[in-house]
Scaffold this motif. Sequence first.
Motif, short mmCIF file in Angstrom:
data_model
loop_
_atom_site.label_atom_id
_atom_site.label_comp_id
_atom_site.label_asym_id
_atom_site.label_seq_id
_atom_site.Cartn_x
_atom_site.Cartn_y
_atom_site.Cartn_z
N VAL A 231 0.85 -1.20 0.00
CA VAL A 231 0.00 0.00 0.00
C VAL A 231 0.88 1.25 0.00
CG1 VAL A 231 -1.66 1.34 1.36
CG2 VAL A 231 -1.97 -1.13 1.10
N LYS A 232 1.91 1.25 0.83
CA LYS A 232 2.81 2.40 0.91
C LYS A 232 3.48 2.66 -0.44
CE LYS A 232 6.75 4.16 3.51
NZ LYS A 232 7.73 3.88 4.57
N GLU A 233 3.92 1.61 -1.09
CA GLU A 233 4.57 1.75 -2.40
C GLU A 233 3.59 2.28 -3.45
OE1 GLU A 233 7.64 1.78 -5.04
OE2 GLU A 233 7.83 1.23 -2.94
N ARG B 170 -3.64 7.24 -4.17
CA ARG B 170 -3.72 7.85 -2.83
C ARG B 170 -5.15 7.96 -2.33
NH1 ARG B 170 0.08 12.34 -1.34
NH2 ARG B 170 1.19 10.53 -0.60
N ASN B 171 -6.08 8.37 -3.14
CA ASN B 171 -7.46 8.60 -2.69
C ASN B 171 -8.41 7.45 -3.03
OD1 ASN B 171 -6.82 11.16 -1.63
ND2 ASN B 171 -6.90 12.02 -3.69
N GLN C 2 -2.15 -4.58 -12.43
CA GLN C 2 -0.77 -4.70 -12.88
C GLN C 2 0.20 -4.03 -11.90
OE1 GLN C 2 -0.23 -3.36 -16.89
NE2 GLN C 2 1.49 -4.72 -17.18
N ASP C 3 -0.15 -2.87 -11.38
CA ASP C 3 0.72 -2.18 -10.43
C ASP C 3 0.87 -2.97 -9.13
OD1 ASP C 3 1.09 -0.17 -12.27
OD2 ASP C 3 -0.27 1.27 -11.29
N VAL C 4 -0.22 -3.52 -8.63
CA VAL C 4 -0.15 -4.31 -7.39
C VAL C 4 0.72 -5.54 -7.63
CG1 VAL C 4 -1.48 -5.70 -5.74
CG2 VAL C 4 -2.34 -3.46 -6.47
N ALA C 5 0.55 -6.22 -8.76
CA ALA C 5 1.37 -7.40 -9.07
C ALA C 5 2.84 -7.02 -9.19
CB ALA C 5 0.88 -8.07 -10.34
N ASN C 6 3.13 -5.87 -9.80
CA ASN C 6 4.52 -5.41 -9.92
C ASN C 6 5.14 -5.15 -8.55
OD1 ASN C 6 5.39 -5.38 -12.61
ND2 ASN C 6 4.18 -3.56 -13.04
N THR D 252 8.41 -7.18 -6.75
CA THR D 252 9.64 -6.63 -6.19
C THR D 252 9.75 -6.92 -4.70
OG1 THR D 252 8.60 -4.46 -5.92
CG2 THR D 252 9.85 -4.83 -7.93
N LYS D 253 8.65 -6.85 -3.97
CA LYS D 253 8.69 -7.12 -2.53
C LYS D 253 9.05 -8.59 -2.27
CE LYS D 253 7.64 -3.09 -1.04
NZ LYS D 253 8.71 -2.28 -0.51
N ILE D 254 8.46 -9.49 -3.02
CA ILE D 254 8.73 -10.92 -2.83
C ILE D 254 10.20 -11.22 -3.14
CG2 ILE D 254 8.22 -13.23 -3.68
CD1 ILE D 254 5.32 -12.16 -4.16
N ALA D 255 10.72 -10.60 -4.20
CA ALA D 255 12.13 -10.83 -4.54
C ALA D 255 13.04 -10.37 -3.41
CB ALA D 255 12.47 -10.11 -5.83
N SER D 256 12.70 -9.27 -2.75
CA SER D 256 13.55 -8.80 -1.65
C SER D 256 13.39 -9.69 -0.41
CB SER D 256 13.25 -7.34 -1.31
OG SER D 256 11.96 -7.19 -0.78
#
Length: 185
Positions: free
Chosen positions: A65-67, A111-112, A148-152, A156-160
């Motif tokens: 959510v923050k990202e 954001r909204n 698509q944005d959530v999956a992206n 990246t989060k899963i890879a880290s």
Amino acid sequence: MVLALVLQSLLFFPPMYSASADLLVNRQHDDTQQGLQYNDQQADVQIISTYKDIIMRPIILNAVVKELNRPRKVPVPPAVPAKYDVNEWKQQVQTSPGHEAVYKMMPPTYRNRGLDDKTIAGMISISNQTNSQFFLVNVKSWDAKMSQDVANVFKTKIASIMGYLTCQLCLRLQKIRCQFHHMLS
């Protein structure tokens, strides 16, 4: 009657979009550890359950959510490479100068939209086949770009999270229609 419901659903219900990230959990091996490969594969299969649990935790969902609520840097205009030609003396000569990209900060897209960890949790599903090192994070929403944005971001989060493992990621987006039994409920 059924035909009327199907036509109504196609006209009045917007399509749902699905984006997914396929992940392969696979440890890197050197040639001296050949005998351990089978055991490592079994451990990789077992650790997928742990990753599935980690992904659904509020700390990860809130990071997503923050990202999504972060301003993003967009190139305006994009970088243009310089162009070169060879003159009659066989020397490379610049014929057109290039320029670096100029970036502009764009406001957050979501954001909204009221996104929180519970909303994101309701959008995702995680699956894998028995005894497979692959698992899939699937994101469904009424907005193709959001899916698509959530999956992206998950990719990246899963890879880290999987730092010591090799992750091979692939993102795909597809338009899907609500299934008939979902429309009636």
